[in-house]
Design an enzyme around this catalytic site. Structure first.
Site: not given
Ligand code: AMP
Length: 219
Positions: A14, A90, A129, A161, A172
């Protein structure tokens, strides 16, 4: 100008697609994951609060996320140029809050692109990654760069990460399937959803994203 959401499980690419849309069309890439990681790096109160959730692969509570995104979308660049939301909403409650927010700003959503990739492929990609700890640049091992090496963009150190460890990846994905799948339905019911097959090279997927939005690469 467009206001878009890009949906998909962790690791479907994404962020990569959103960055290309930003480069080509000028819409602001708003990644909640990047915003939270910046806050963690800077050790702000938001970062400290979010850290425990993120490292366990849990979602940060909706109230925090809605406040964060509300402030960001109300900034001049997003209002003037449009935006691509990556990582938000989300959950259905987040989507409902986003609808309220856009209504208050007198703005409309133009579309939601969902990138679809099988679970096995996602686990494979995420376990390969590495990211730059300084600038957040994302690398897959296809580029033959590994943990500990230098970022080709800024020279920072490449790390995995914490939430890309196999156990956390699995968690996740479960969280994604439980919470985020219902979002697809939410936007489908509003006739805003385009599903794009996320297998292929970055260029191939980008072409599919553009055609789903009725856009051409020439802008
Ligand atoms: P991402 O980089 O989008 O995979 O986000 C990494 C982490 O940030 C996720 O696993 C959540 O812990 C937190 N996170 C990011 N966006 C959201 C959201 N919209 N709602 C809740 N947690 C979020």
């Amino acid at each position: 100008m467009k206001r878009l959401i890009i949906l998909g499980a962790p690791g479907v690419g994404k962020g990569t697609q959103a960055k290309r849309l930003q480069e080509d069309f000028g819409w602001v890439h708003v990644s909640t994951g990047d915003m939270l990681r910046d806050a963690m790096r800077e050790e702000t109160s938001l970062g400290n609060e979010a850290k425990a959730y993120i490292e366990k692969g849990e979602l940060v509570p909706d109230e925090i996320m809605v406040g964060l995104v509300g402030n960001r979308l109300n900034q001049e660049d997003c209002l003037r140029r449009g935006f691509i939301l990556d990582g938000f909403p989300r959950t259905v409650p987040q989507a409902e809050k986003l609808d309220d927010l856009l209504e208050r700003l007198d703005l409309e959503l133009d579309g939601v692109v969902s990138i679809d990739v099988s679970r096995e492929e996602i686990v494979r990609r995420l376990s390969q990654r590495v990211v730059c700890e300084k600038c957040g640049y994302v690398i897959t091992t296809k580029e033959d760069l590994e943990e500990g090496q230098k970022c080709p963009s800024c020279g920072g150190r490449l790390v995995r990460r914490k939430d890309d460890e196999p156990e956390t990846i699995r968690h996740r994905l479960e969280v994604y399937e439980e919470q985020t799948r219902s979002l697809i339905r939410y936007y489908e019911d509003r006739n805003l959803l385009w599903v794009v097959d996320g297998l292929g090279t970055v260029d191939e997927i980008y072409t599919k994203v553009l055609s789903s939005l009725g856009l051409s690469p020439e802008k």
